[in-house]
Design an enzyme around this catalytic site. Structure first.
Site, mmCIF file in Angstrom:
data_model
loop_
_atom_site.group_PDB
_atom_site.id
_atom_site.type_symbol
_atom_site.label_atom_id
_atom_site.label_comp_id
_atom_site.label_asym_id
_atom_site.label_seq_id
_atom_site.Cartn_x
_atom_site.Cartn_y
_atom_site.Cartn_z
ATOM 1 C CE LYS A 196 -2.445 1.665 3.695
ATOM 2 N NZ LYS A 196 -2.254 3.124 3.779
ATOM 3 C CG ASP A 238 -4.745 4.577 1.289
ATOM 4 O OD1 ASP A 238 -5.881 5.014 1.047
ATOM 5 O OD2 ASP A 238 -4.290 4.461 2.450
ATOM 6 C CE LYS A 246 -7.697 7.029 3.457
ATOM 7 N NZ LYS A 246 -6.233 6.764 3.471
ATOM 8 C CG ASP A 259 -11.134 17.443 -7.009
ATOM 9 O OD1 ASP A 259 -11.927 18.311 -7.437
ATOM 10 O OD2 ASP A 259 -9.943 17.681 -6.753
ATOM 11 C CB THR A 266 -11.016 4.646 11.843
ATOM 12 O OG1 THR A 266 -9.765 4.776 11.209
ATOM 13 C CG2 THR A 266 -11.790 3.487 11.283
ATOM 14 N NE ARG A 301 2.278 1.417 13.282
ATOM 15 C CZ ARG A 301 1.489 2.213 13.979
ATOM 16 N NH1 ARG A 301 2.005 3.063 14.834
ATOM 17 N NH2 ARG A 301 0.184 2.167 13.820
HETATM 18 O O1 C5P Z 1 1.196 0.075 11.143
HETATM 19 P P1 C5P Z 1 -0.272 -0.219 11.016
HETATM 20 O O2 C5P Z 1 -0.584 -1.683 10.778
HETATM 21 O O3 C5P Z 1 -1.082 0.351 12.153
HETATM 22 O O4 C5P Z 1 -0.693 0.556 9.692
HETATM 23 C C1 C5P Z 1 -2.019 0.561 9.227
HETATM 24 C C2 C5P Z 1 -2.139 1.290 7.939
HETATM 25 O O5 C5P Z 1 -3.533 1.368 7.641
HETATM 26 C C3 C5P Z 1 -1.622 2.721 7.957
HETATM 27 O O6 C5P Z 1 -1.176 3.008 6.610
HETATM 28 C C4 C5P Z 1 -2.849 3.522 8.293
HETATM 29 O O7 C5P Z 1 -2.800 4.826 7.793
HETATM 30 C C5 C5P Z 1 -3.924 2.731 7.584
HETATM 31 N N1 C5P Z 1 -5.275 2.914 8.099
HETATM 32 C C6 C5P Z 1 -5.623 2.664 9.424
HETATM 33 N N2 C5P Z 1 -6.908 2.852 9.834
HETATM 34 C C7 C5P Z 1 -7.817 3.262 8.963
HETATM 35 C C8 C5P Z 1 -7.497 3.505 7.632
HETATM 36 C C9 C5P Z 1 -6.185 3.319 7.234
HETATM 37 O O8 C5P Z 1 -4.777 2.257 10.219
HETATM 38 N N3 C5P Z 1 -9.061 3.388 9.354
#
Ligand code: C5P
Length: 238
Positions: free
Chosen positions: A39, A66, A68, A71, A125, A216
């Protein structure tokens, strides 16, 4: 192997939350395109641009761009077409951009022979009901998520980004072909970082998710490929 085999359609999407190409490439070189997709979000794309996305595609990774988009319909449609030209596997728009915007995006991609999957973000979220109210939406949060997911479905988009907690209701309402992409995933043995509500990879799939966005737990692991393999093993039986 058929198309539904996990090796042909990896369920894990690794979030490349990096500010520079060098760090992202260093990680990607250690991953396996048979086990995951990537992503690319606004930070990395804004810093490094489309050539980096093309590089990932050339390395045989499916890329979820991603960005988003949100527009006017014409601009969004052209942005989607430009993203598709990079060879990405999936891209997204904000459902709150409305029906005309989503239909324009759909129409632009339908002109292509192998269009990427087009999904929508419902409610970020990071928003709670107070934040929704402040921007003029006086609706319970789950109802707003369902409303925007239904609109997305009516516009013939392929799915939405949602939390695993929302997945059962959306699956029930929108059917088995609607694609649910869920972040907030943590393997049973790892920490939560800044995610407050997390679900394990296996549980998320059991709750109806199709694809898992995982950052992560893989990107910060001492051995990212080993972390990826471990998650792959956990979900392969689902
Ligand atoms: O490191 P981690 O697993 O928390 O990363 C989650 C990814 O998903 C990040 O790129 C974050 O911006 C994205 N994301 C999220 N919650 C959302 C939408 C996207 O954690 N509701």
């Amino acid at each position: 192997m058929n198309d539904s085999h996990p090796m042909n359609d990896p369920r894990i999407i690794v979030a490349l939350d990096y500010s520079a190409a060098a760090q992202a490439l260093q990680l990607v070189e250690r991953l396996d395109p048979k086990l995951c997709r990537l992503k690319v979000g606004k930070e990395l794309f804004t810093a490094e641009g489309p050539r980096l996305v093309e590089k990932f595609v050339a390395l045989n990774f499916g890329v979820f761009l991603d960005l988003k988009f949100h527009d006017i319909p014409n601009t969004t449609a052209h942005a989607c077409a430009a993203a598709a030209k990079l060879g990405v596997w999936m891209l997204n728009v904000h459902a709150s951009g409305g029906r005309a915007m989503m239909l324009a995006a759909r129409e632009a991609l339908d002109k292509l022979t192998a269009p990427p999957r087009l999904i929508a973000v419902t409610v970020l979220t990071s928003m709670n009901e107070a934040a929704l109210f402040e921007v003029g939406i006086n609706t319970a949060l789950p109802d707003q998520v369902l409303r925007l997911a239904r609109l997305t479905h009516e516009c013939a988009l392929d799915g939405v980004v949602c939390s695993a907690q929302e997945a059962p209701e959306l699956r029930e309402a929108l059917g088995r072909d609607f694609c649910l992409v869920t972040p907030g995933i943590r393997p049973a043995n790892s920490g939560h970082d800044d995610q407050s509500r997390v679900v394990t990879p296996k549980d998320a799939l059991a709750m109806g998710s199709n694809y898992l966005v995982i950052g992560r737990p893989i990107t910060q692991a001492a051995d990212p490929l080993a972390a990826l393999h471990a998650i792959h093993q956990e979900i392969i039986s689902v």
